[in-house]
Design an enzyme around this catalytic site. Sequence first.
Site, short mmCIF file in Angstrom:
data_model
loop_
_atom_site.label_atom_id
_atom_site.label_comp_id
_atom_site.label_asym_id
_atom_site.label_seq_id
_atom_site.Cartn_x
_atom_site.Cartn_y
_atom_site.Cartn_z
N SER A 175 38.61 47.78 34.42
CA SER A 175 39.85 48.55 34.37
C SER A 175 39.58 49.91 33.74
O SER A 175 38.67 50.62 34.17
CB SER A 175 40.93 47.77 33.62
OG SER A 175 42.19 48.35 33.79
N ARG A 247 55.39 48.44 29.02
CA ARG A 247 54.57 47.24 29.16
C ARG A 247 55.10 46.34 30.27
O ARG A 247 54.30 45.75 31.03
CB ARG A 247 54.57 46.47 27.84
CG ARG A 247 53.71 45.21 27.85
CD ARG A 247 52.26 45.54 28.13
NE ARG A 247 51.39 44.41 27.77
CZ ARG A 247 50.08 44.45 27.86
NH1 ARG A 247 49.46 45.53 28.31
NH2 ARG A 247 49.36 43.40 27.52
N ASP A 343 44.03 42.29 43.48
CA ASP A 343 44.42 43.37 42.57
C ASP A 343 45.33 44.36 43.30
O ASP A 343 44.95 44.95 44.31
CB ASP A 343 43.16 44.07 42.07
CG ASP A 343 43.40 44.97 40.87
OD1 ASP A 343 44.55 45.41 40.66
OD2 ASP A 343 42.42 45.23 40.13
N HIS A 374 45.11 42.00 39.04
CA HIS A 374 44.23 42.83 38.21
C HIS A 374 43.71 42.06 37.00
O HIS A 374 42.55 42.22 36.60
CB HIS A 374 44.99 44.08 37.77
CG HIS A 374 44.16 45.04 36.97
ND1 HIS A 374 43.06 45.69 37.49
CD2 HIS A 374 44.27 45.44 35.68
CE1 HIS A 374 42.53 46.47 36.57
NE2 HIS A 374 43.24 46.33 35.46
N ASP A 375 44.54 41.24 36.40
CA ASP A 375 44.13 40.49 35.21
C ASP A 375 43.02 39.50 35.49
O ASP A 375 42.47 38.89 34.55
CB ASP A 375 45.33 39.76 34.60
CG ASP A 375 46.12 40.64 33.65
OD1 ASP A 375 45.71 41.79 33.41
OD2 ASP A 375 47.17 40.17 33.15
#
Length: 397
Positions: A175, A247, A343, A374-375
Site C-alpha cells: 500500500s 476512516r 483490490d 486491499h486489506d
Amino acid sequence: MVVDVEDAQVRARFHRPAPPATGAWREGDPVGERRFADVGDLRLQLGGTLPQVRLAYQTWGTLAADGSNAVLVEHALTGDAHVTGPAGEGHPTPGWWQTLVGPGRALDTDRWFVVAANVLGGCQGSTGPAARRPGTGRPWGSAFPRLTVADQVAAEARLADQLGVRRFAAVLGGSMGGMRSLEWAAAQPDRVGAALVLATCAASTADQIGAQSAQITAVLSDPGWNGGDYHDLPDGAGPHAGLGLARRLAHLTYRTAEELDARFGRAAQLGEDPWSPDGPGRFAVQSYLDHHAEKLVHRFDAGSYVTLTDAMNTWDVGLGRGGTEAALAATTVPLVVAGVDSDRLYPLADSRRIAEAAGSTVGGLRTVRSPYGHDGFLLEFEQIAPLFAETLALGAR
C-alpha cells in the site's frame, strides 16, 4: 468547544471516554520499544526545508559485520514502526505483520536485521504535525509543510546512514509502504538489493486521488480541525468526527462489496432496529464502520492523516524522472511486484503496469487471491510469505 452529536453517540455506544485531541504519541508518553534518530534538516521536494527531522524506529535482530543482512519494512497509511510485537505500554496496537516477522518466520529476525521507521509526517514519534516545532515548544499543526513520498524516503536513507546500513538486502512494503519501496528502488538503487512492491501503484490515479481527497475534505470540514491547530485542546475536542468519517470512507475502499454483503448483508446491529421510526438504529455494517472509526481516533492524528494522504495523492515515481513509464523502465533493482485480485483501491491493473513497464527487473506479476480486497496484503499471510522469500533471495545475491 464543539462536540459533534454523532461523535458523542458513537462514544456512548462503545462506552469509551472522549478521545484526546490527538491520538498521536507525544513527548512524555511511554516510549515502548521505540528508538529515535535525529537526521537533520531536510530539503523538501515541493520546496522549503523541514528542520531538525526526527524519525522513530524499531529494529529486530543483529546487523552483520559486513552489513549484508539489513531489511527495511515499510508501513501503510495508519501503520507505524511496530511491525511485530504485542500491544502494550507505548504501542496502541499489536504488530501489523507479526505473523510474518520474527524468529523462524518468513522474515526471520534470527537471520535478518530488520528496520522499520514511523514514516516522516506520521504520528508515532516521527516528525509530523503533532510533533513539537523546533524553537516554539508547540506542535507544528497548521505550519507543517507538504511532504512527498520522495521526502519520506530521503529521511529513511539518513536513518540507514546512522544505523550503519550501507545497503538493504530488501525493502518490503505494501500500500503506501509499497510506494516507498518503489521510490527506494528508483532513488537509491545502489542501496537496495531487491524490493517488494505490493498492493500499490506507480502513480496515483484520478479514482484514488478522488477517494483520498474526499477523506481529506472530511477532516478539514470538521469545526474541531481549528485550521490544523487543535493538538493542545482538551479531551473531547479536535476533529474526531471528521477523522472518523475519513476512516469510514477509506475502509470501504479497503474491503470488497462481496465480503461486506456476505458478512453483514442487511442485518441489523444486535439490539438495534434501523427501521424504527423512534431512533437511529444501525445496520450491522454501520456498527462495523463506527467501530473502526472509533479505534482510529484514539490512536491516530488527524493532521498526520491529511499529510500522509496528500503525499499519496501526489505520488508518482516518475516525478522528476521523465515520467512514470520512463522511471519504471530505468529501474535496475530487482522487483517483486504483487497485487490483490479483489483490490478496489489499488486494482491489479496498477501492479500489472509496474511489472510490465519495469521489464527485465521483474519476473512477472504475482497475484494474491483474496476475498478481502486491499486489506488482503495484511491478511493473506500464507500468500505473502513466499513473496518475502522471493524478494529476500533476490536481494541476497
